[in-house]
Design a protein around this motif. Structure first.
Motif, PDB file in Angstrom:
ATOM      1  N   VAL A 121      66.200  76.731 -19.879  1.00  0.00           N
ATOM      2  CA  VAL A 121      67.426  76.736 -19.053  1.00  0.00           C
ATOM      3  C   VAL A 121      68.261  75.491 -19.389  1.00  0.00           C
ATOM      4  N   TYR A 122      67.568  74.368 -19.551  1.00  0.00           N
ATOM      5  CA  TYR A 122      68.288  73.140 -19.921  1.00  0.00           C
ATOM      6  C   TYR A 122      68.949  73.292 -21.308  1.00  0.00           C
ATOM      7  N   ALA A 123      68.229  73.956 -22.236  1.00  0.00           N
ATOM      8  CA  ALA A 123      68.784  74.147 -23.596  1.00  0.00           C
ATOM      9  C   ALA A 123      70.092  74.944 -23.505  1.00  0.00           C
ATOM     10  N   ALA A 124      70.114  75.948 -22.634  1.00  0.00           N
ATOM     11  CA  ALA A 124      71.336  76.760 -22.473  1.00  0.00           C
ATOM     12  C   ALA A 124      72.444  75.912 -21.853  1.00  0.00           C
ATOM     13  N   TRP A 125      72.091  75.151 -20.836  1.00  0.00           N
ATOM     14  CA  TRP A 125      73.086  74.280 -20.152  1.00  0.00           C
ATOM     15  C   TRP A 125      73.706  73.301 -21.155  1.00  0.00           C
ATOM     16  N   LYS A 126      72.841  72.721 -21.999  1.00  0.00           N
ATOM     17  CA  LYS A 126      73.298  71.723 -22.977  1.00  0.00           C
ATOM     18  C   LYS A 126      74.213  72.391 -24.005  1.00  0.00           C
ATOM     19  N   GLY A 185      79.808  72.977 -25.910  1.00  0.00           N
ATOM     20  CA  GLY A 185      80.881  73.857 -26.381  1.00  0.00           C
ATOM     21  C   GLY A 185      80.441  74.910 -27.383  1.00  0.00           C
ATOM     22  N   GLU A 186      79.127  75.009 -27.637  1.00  0.00           N
ATOM     23  CA  GLU A 186      78.658  75.959 -28.663  1.00  0.00           C
ATOM     24  C   GLU A 186      78.951  77.409 -28.306  1.00  0.00           C
ATOM     25  N   LEU A 187      78.990  77.719 -27.016  1.00  0.00           N
ATOM     26  CA  LEU A 187      79.180  79.116 -26.599  1.00  0.00           C
ATOM     27  C   LEU A 187      80.639  79.437 -26.294  1.00  0.00           C
ATOM     28  N   GLY A 188      81.507  78.442 -26.382  1.00  0.00           N
ATOM     29  CA  GLY A 188      82.901  78.669 -25.982  1.00  0.00           C
ATOM     30  C   GLY A 188      82.969  78.810 -24.469  1.00  0.00           C
ATOM     31  N   ASP A 189      83.831  79.706 -23.981  1.00  0.00           N
ATOM     32  CA  ASP A 189      83.906  79.941 -22.536  1.00  0.00           C
ATOM     33  C   ASP A 189      82.850  80.967 -22.152  1.00  0.00           C
ATOM     34  N   VAL A 190      82.027  80.619 -21.168  1.00  0.00           N
ATOM     35  CA  VAL A 190      81.000  81.572 -20.735  1.00  0.00           C
ATOM     36  C   VAL A 190      81.676  82.670 -19.931  1.00  0.00           C
ATOM     37  N   ARG A 191      81.496  83.923 -20.366  1.00  0.00           N
ATOM     38  CA  ARG A 191      82.126  85.068 -19.682  1.00  0.00           C
ATOM     39  C   ARG A 191      81.137  85.838 -18.835  1.00  0.00           C
ATOM     40  N   TYR A 192      79.837  85.771 -19.207  1.00  0.00           N
ATOM     41  CA  TYR A 192      78.859  86.631 -18.525  1.00  0.00           C
ATOM     42  C   TYR A 192      77.476  85.991 -18.568  1.00  0.00           C
ATOM     43  N   ILE A 193      76.776  86.058 -17.422  1.00  0.00           N
ATOM     44  CA  ILE A 193      75.362  85.645 -17.394  1.00  0.00           C
ATOM     45  C   ILE A 193      74.558  86.755 -16.723  1.00  0.00           C
ATOM     46  N   TYR A 194      73.499  87.150 -17.384  1.00  0.00           N
ATOM     47  CA  TYR A 194      72.500  88.012 -16.729  1.00  0.00           C
ATOM     48  C   TYR A 194      71.297  87.126 -16.471  1.00  0.00           C
ATOM     49  N   TYR A 195      70.798  87.114 -15.231  1.00  0.00           N
ATOM     50  CA  TYR A 195      69.709  86.195 -14.909  1.00  0.00           C
ATOM     51  C   TYR A 195      68.661  86.926 -14.080  1.00  0.00           C
ATOM     52  N   ARG A 196      67.465  87.009 -14.614  1.00  0.00           N
ATOM     53  CA  ARG A 196      66.375  87.681 -13.894  1.00  0.00           C
ATOM     54  C   ARG A 196      65.283  86.677 -13.527  1.00  0.00           C
ATOM     55  N   GLY A 220      79.183  83.957 -24.303  1.00  0.00           N
ATOM     56  CA  GLY A 220      80.417  83.183 -24.287  1.00  0.00           C
ATOM     57  C   GLY A 220      81.378  83.691 -25.338  1.00  0.00           C
ATOM     58  N   THR A 221      82.567  83.097 -25.388  1.00  0.00           N
ATOM     59  CA  THR A 221      83.572  83.556 -26.356  1.00  0.00           C
ATOM     60  C   THR A 221      83.200  83.168 -27.793  1.00  0.00           C
ATOM     61  N   LYS A 222      82.277  82.181 -27.958  1.00  0.00           N
ATOM     62  CA  LYS A 222      81.917  81.766 -29.321  1.00  0.00           C
ATOM     63  C   LYS A 222      80.445  81.940 -29.643  1.00  0.00           C
ATOM     64  N   GLY A 223      79.641  82.283 -28.647  1.00  0.00           N
ATOM     65  CA  GLY A 223      78.206  82.386 -28.924  1.00  0.00           C
ATOM     66  C   GLY A 223      77.440  82.979 -27.762  1.00  0.00           C
ATOM     67  N   THR A 224      76.175  83.274 -28.047  1.00  0.00           N
ATOM     68  CA  THR A 224      75.301  83.924 -27.057  1.00  0.00           C
ATOM     69  C   THR A 224      73.944  83.230 -27.077  1.00  0.00           C
ATOM     70  N   ILE A 225      73.329  83.142 -25.906  1.00  0.00           N
ATOM     71  CA  ILE A 225      71.960  82.608 -25.862  1.00  0.00           C
ATOM     72  C   ILE A 225      71.106  83.572 -25.057  1.00  0.00           C
ATOM     73  N   TYR A 226      69.921  83.859 -25.540  1.00  0.00           N
ATOM     74  CA  TYR A 226      68.950  84.661 -24.793  1.00  0.00           C
ATOM     75  C   TYR A 226      67.772  83.759 -24.423  1.00  0.00           C
TER      76      TYR A 226
END
Ligand SMILES: NC(=O)c1ccc[n+]([C@@H]2O[C@H](COP(=O)([O-])OP(=O)(O)OC[C@H]3O[C@@H](n4cnc5c(N)ncnc54)[C@H](O)[C@@H]3O)[C@@H](O)[C@H]2O)c1
Length: 347
Positions: free
Chosen positions: A131-136, A141-152, A251-257
């Motif tokens: 979770v910290y890796a995603a926050w960082k 700015g690696e992901l651009g603007d975050v548009r969507y989060i799915y969280y389970r 995000g607009t520039k990247g995705t993290i799973y």
């Protein structure tokens, strides 16, 4: 170096995690515990050689010179204890969810402010490496603007049926959703303005535990982004992990799973693993694994952070204000599920 004199109120499953973390931190000294269950309080104090044990918080505060207290009582029993501690000038680490009403959160925040004490809520997933890796990555700015989060964040049915004696006075949204909603808001860094929630029930009620089975909560944020949060308490006992924790961030520039529980750092098949927790095939490697009899993992890291904030006079990474927002979201989700419509989040 001065050691932080701590006490733990509520020494059940999670209070013992706090005690272990304090016993491992060089700047903490546990001087007392308190639990309304007198036998549990006494046995825990004896086992861990803690000098004093109480069944009343008031009595403990009157007799002990404390710097800080952990409140690890059941979900609906935090408020009064937090306020008592704050009024005694003691810094507080409160288990999640902070409280079950807005008024209670506001009273806790006021008590902390009026008495100049720090109030932290234990959302330890902010110390969870994935979770910290995603926050960082988002912050960099690696992901651009975050548009969507799915969280389970879900549990097997073991948790409401076998772990929590008070499961019918809590629910998956309070117990798990509190963590998930905090993580999503922390990652998104925008204000949630609207909540739509669906609540499903039947499995646990049929088994005699009067609480919903699962929640699906959709958050709309001020920046136009959306998050979907899923919390279930009825995953099968045979699941390879007690917890099912997953996230997708687009995000607009990247995705993290993220897959903190099924990453299979350890995969084990024995005669007992088909039974599920505590004999899971994918043992926990992030929350509270043990290495050479020492507890490591994010569960102790958030507690260490609290000790260090009290020791160094620093503001903790989670606050009462976060707790208030979190409770507002939980209540808005319940209202939405009841009304069958979206609910605006009050500011
Ligand atoms: N951070 C996490 O991931 C995490 C994990 C598990 C539990 N928790 C939270 O920790 C809290 C405790 O959960 P648990 O599983 O340890 O519950 P538990 O039932 O095992 O323990 C709670 C203890 O509090 C005591 N208690 C109840 N009311 C009290 C009061 N007024 N004064 C003093 N003691 C009192 C009970 O006797 C019991 O020993 C809950 O809020 C829960 O949501 C957090």
């Amino acid at each position: 170096m001065k050691r932080v004199r701590v006490a733990v109120v509520g020494v059940g499953i999670w209070g013992k995690v706090h005690l272990r973390a304090y016993s491992q931190h060089p700047s903490a000294e546990t001087v007392a515990i308190c639990d309304v269950d007198e036998d549990r309080a006494r046995q825990t104090a004896e086992l861990l050689t803690i000098p004093a044990c109480y069944t009343s918080v008031g009595e403990m505060l009157a007799n002990e010179e404390l710097d800080a207290v952990s409140v690890a009582t059941p979900d609906m029993a935090h408020t009064e204890i937090v306020i008592q501690c704050a009024k005694a000038g003691v810094h507080v680490l409160c288990e999640k969810p902070m409280a079950t009403t807005v008024e209670e959160c506001q009273a806790m925040i006021s008590a902390a402010k009026d008495n100049n004490v720090r109030l932290m809520v234990d959302w330890h997933n902010r110390w969870n490496p994935p979770v910290y890796a995603a926050w960082k990555s988002i912050r960099d700015g690696e992901l651009g603007d975050v548009r969507y989060i799915y969280y389970r964040l879900s549990d097997t049915i073991y948790v409401p049926l076998k772990m929590l004696p008070w499961a019918d006075r809590s629910n998956p949204l309070l117990f798990l959703g509190s963590h998930a909603l905090d993580s999503v808001c922390w990652l998104m860094q925008s204000k949630p303005i609207r909540v739509t929630c669906w609540r499903m029930e039947g499995v646990l009620k049929a088994m005699g535990t009067d609480t919903p089975d699962m929640y699906v909560t959709v958050l709309d944020f001020e920046n136009g982004a959306t998050a979907v949060v899923e919390n279930s308490w009825v995953l099968p006992q045979s699941s390879p992990s007690l917890i099912d924790h997953k996230a997708e961030i687009i995000g607009t520039k990247g995705t993290i799973y993220l897959d903190p529980t099924h990453g299979r750092a350890v995969e084990k098949y024995t005669a007992t693993t088909p039974e599920g927790f505590p004999n899971t095939s994918y043992p926990d490697m992030f929350v509270m694994p043990e290495v050479h009899n020492r507890q490591v993992g994010l569960a102790v890291e958030s507690i260490y952070h609290f000790v260090e904030c009290v020791r160094d006079g620093v503001t903790p990474l989670t606050s009462g204000a976060d707790g208030l927002l979190n409770t507002k979201l939980i209540l808005a989700a319940e209202r939405s599920a009841e009304k069958g419509a979206a609910v605006e989040v009050s500011s």
